[in-house]
Design a protein around this motif. Sequence first.
Motif, PDB file in Angstrom:
ATOM      1  N   ALA A   1       0.815  -1.216   0.000  1.00  0.00           N
ATOM      2  CA  ALA A   1       0.000   0.000   0.000  1.00  0.00           C
ATOM      3  C   ALA A   1       0.849   1.267   0.000  1.00  0.00           C
ATOM      4  N   PHE A   2       2.125   1.133   0.317  1.00  0.00           N
ATOM      5  CA  PHE A   2       3.001   2.297   0.503  1.00  0.00           C
ATOM      6  C   PHE A   2       4.146   2.320  -0.511  1.00  0.00           C
ATOM      7  N   HIS A   3       4.667   3.515  -0.736  1.00  0.00           N
ATOM      8  CA  HIS A   3       5.974   3.649  -1.370  1.00  0.00           C
ATOM      9  C   HIS A   3       7.026   3.491  -0.272  1.00  0.00           C
ATOM     10  N   ASP A   4       8.221   3.104  -0.646  1.00  0.00           N
ATOM     11  CA  ASP A   4       9.280   2.860   0.345  1.00  0.00           C
ATOM     12  C   ASP A   4       9.596   4.086   1.200  1.00  0.00           C
ATOM     13  N   ASP A   5       9.431   5.282   0.641  1.00  0.00           N
ATOM     14  CA  ASP A   5       9.765   6.504   1.374  1.00  0.00           C
ATOM     15  C   ASP A   5       8.538   7.206   1.952  1.00  0.00           C
ATOM     16  N   SER A   6       7.462   6.460   2.152  1.00  0.00           N
ATOM     17  CA  SER A   6       6.230   7.029   2.707  1.00  0.00           C
ATOM     18  C   SER A   6       6.418   7.458   4.157  1.00  0.00           C
ATOM     19  N   ASP A   7       5.546   8.355   4.593  1.00  0.00           N
ATOM     20  CA  ASP A   7       5.521   8.837   5.966  1.00  0.00           C
ATOM     21  C   ASP A   7       4.143   8.517   6.533  1.00  0.00           C
ATOM     22  N   VAL A   8       4.112   7.816   7.684  1.00  0.00           N
ATOM     23  CA  VAL A   8       2.850   7.394   8.290  1.00  0.00           C
ATOM     24  C   VAL A   8       2.831   7.868   9.742  1.00  0.00           C
ATOM     25  N   ASP A   9       1.724   8.503  10.134  1.00  0.00           N
ATOM     26  CA  ASP A   9       1.580   9.024  11.489  1.00  0.00           C
ATOM     27  C   ASP A   9       0.223   8.586  12.031  1.00  0.00           C
TER      28      ASP A   9
ATOM     29  N   GLY B   1      -0.400   8.737  15.381  1.00  0.00           N
ATOM     30  CA  GLY B   1      -0.515   9.335  16.707  1.00  0.00           C
ATOM     31  C   GLY B   1       0.375   8.656  17.731  1.00  0.00           C
ATOM     32  N   LEU B   2       0.396   7.326  17.713  1.00  0.00           N
ATOM     33  CA  LEU B   2       1.253   6.582  18.633  1.00  0.00           C
ATOM     34  C   LEU B   2       2.644   6.356  18.061  1.00  0.00           C
ATOM     35  N   LEU B   3       2.759   6.460  16.743  1.00  0.00           N
ATOM     36  CA  LEU B   3       4.030   6.245  16.073  1.00  0.00           C
ATOM     37  C   LEU B   3       4.029   7.021  14.767  1.00  0.00           C
ATOM     38  N   ARG B   4       5.141   7.608  14.444  1.00  0.00           N
ATOM     39  CA  ARG B   4       5.333   8.228  13.143  1.00  0.00           C
ATOM     40  C   ARG B   4       6.622   7.668  12.565  1.00  0.00           C
ATOM     41  N   GLY B   5       6.521   7.172  11.316  1.00  0.00           N
ATOM     42  CA  GLY B   5       7.699   6.603  10.695  1.00  0.00           C
ATOM     43  C   GLY B   5       7.426   6.152   9.283  1.00  0.00           C
ATOM     44  N   GLY B   6       8.339   5.377   8.764  1.00  0.00           N
ATOM     45  CA  GLY B   6       8.200   4.838   7.427  1.00  0.00           C
ATOM     46  C   GLY B   6       7.257   3.659   7.405  1.00  0.00           C
ATOM     47  N   PRO B   7       6.989   3.123   6.222  1.00  0.00           N
ATOM     48  CA  PRO B   7       6.010   2.040   6.122  1.00  0.00           C
ATOM     49  C   PRO B   7       6.404   0.766   6.861  1.00  0.00           C
ATOM     50  N   LYS B   8       7.673   0.424   6.882  1.00  0.00           N
ATOM     51  CA  LYS B   8       8.084  -0.792   7.599  1.00  0.00           C
ATOM     52  C   LYS B   8       7.912  -0.608   9.098  1.00  0.00           C
ATOM     53  N   ALA B   9       8.366   0.520   9.623  1.00  0.00           N
ATOM     54  CA  ALA B   9       8.226   0.771  11.062  1.00  0.00           C
ATOM     55  C   ALA B   9       6.754   0.794  11.450  1.00  0.00           C
TER      56      ALA B   9
ATOM     57  N   LYS C   1       4.663   6.386  -8.673  1.00  0.00           N
ATOM     58  CA  LYS C   1       6.101   6.274  -8.921  1.00  0.00           C
ATOM     59  C   LYS C   1       6.346   4.988  -9.683  1.00  0.00           C
ATOM     60  N   ASN C   2       7.001   5.102 -10.805  1.00  0.00           N
ATOM     61  CA  ASN C   2       7.323   3.939 -11.638  1.00  0.00           C
ATOM     62  C   ASN C   2       6.081   3.111 -11.955  1.00  0.00           C
ATOM     63  N   GLY C   3       4.968   3.799 -12.216  1.00  0.00           N
ATOM     64  CA  GLY C   3       3.727   3.131 -12.596  1.00  0.00           C
ATOM     65  C   GLY C   3       2.922   2.562 -11.444  1.00  0.00           C
ATOM     66  N   LYS C   4       3.331   2.813 -10.203  1.00  0.00           N
ATOM     67  CA  LYS C   4       2.621   2.284  -9.033  1.00  0.00           C
ATOM     68  C   LYS C   4       2.024   3.433  -8.221  1.00  0.00           C
ATOM     69  N   TRP C   5       0.693   3.445  -8.113  1.00  0.00           N
ATOM     70  CA  TRP C   5       0.014   4.368  -7.211  1.00  0.00           C
ATOM     71  C   TRP C   5       0.043   3.768  -5.812  1.00  0.00           C
ATOM     72  N   ALA C   6       0.428   4.574  -4.817  1.00  0.00           N
ATOM     73  CA  ALA C   6       0.473   4.100  -3.435  1.00  0.00           C
ATOM     74  C   ALA C   6       0.390   5.286  -2.490  1.00  0.00           C
ATOM     75  N   ILE C   7       0.226   4.973  -1.222  1.00  0.00           N
ATOM     76  CA  ILE C   7       0.179   5.999  -0.192  1.00  0.00           C
ATOM     77  C   ILE C   7       1.573   6.595  -0.033  1.00  0.00           C
ATOM     78  N   GLN C   8       1.658   7.911  -0.094  1.00  0.00           N
ATOM     79  CA  GLN C   8       2.912   8.628   0.111  1.00  0.00           C
ATOM     80  C   GLN C   8       2.978   9.189   1.535  1.00  0.00           C
ATOM     81  N   ARG C   9       1.818   9.650   2.006  1.00  0.00           N
ATOM     82  CA  ARG C   9       1.760  10.232   3.345  1.00  0.00           C
ATOM     83  C   ARG C   9       0.388   9.926   3.936  1.00  0.00           C
ATOM     84  N   ARG C  10       0.375   9.455   5.181  1.00  0.00           N
ATOM     85  CA  ARG C  10      -0.892   9.099   5.839  1.00  0.00           C
ATOM     86  C   ARG C  10      -0.892   9.625   7.269  1.00  0.00           C
ATOM     87  N   ARG C  11      -2.007  10.230   7.631  1.00  0.00           N
ATOM     88  CA  ARG C  11      -2.253  10.649   9.023  1.00  0.00           C
ATOM     89  C   ARG C  11      -3.566  10.025   9.460  1.00  0.00           C
TER      90      ARG C  11
END
Length: 178
Positions: free
Chosen positions: A38-46, A48-56, A123-133
């Motif tokens: 669902a995410f690009h590798d450099d996405s930002d996800v927040d 409230g309890l955690l803010r980080g990249g998609p793997k974290a 990015k590279n033909g893939k639509w995905a979440i770049q930033r999520r709050r």
Amino acid sequence: MNLEAEIRDLAARRDIQQAIFNYMRGQDRLDHALQMTAFHDDSDVDCGLLRGGPKAYTDFAQGFLAGMSGSQHLIGQMDLTVDAEAGTGSGEVYFFAWHRLTEEGEDVDLFMAGRYIDEYTNKNGKWAIQRRRELIDWARKDKASDGFMADMPLVHLPGRNGADFSQTLDWASGTSGR
């Protein structure tokens, strides 16, 4: 009307919606790889309890959910704005979530409803979440009341990690409606 632009817009919306669905299905099934799609590798996800990249974030969310006996997340309305030509989009996605917890030896249900405020990119033909709050609008916790279903295993077949009918499609497994 520019038919090609309309088709690009519709295809972008379809792909964004699939990313959102993959996020939720991966979360409920504790399927790390699916949720990560669902995410690009450099996405930002927040959340409230955690803010980080998609793997974290995925590690955190699935670690939280793994301690529960079940969860279900439902997607509500999605208000998406897409600029397919620019490869960008944004959205507000409503959700409802149920979580089965055990507290002091008793099953309780935690219900939460809220919204994801998202930015999407192609990015590279893939639509995905770049930033999520994630915003929680309300929550409640109640004593579980579905114990009567324990006597109906042919109706109630929850599972995770590929353990239920929705993933195996094993029609001979004794599901209702056979």
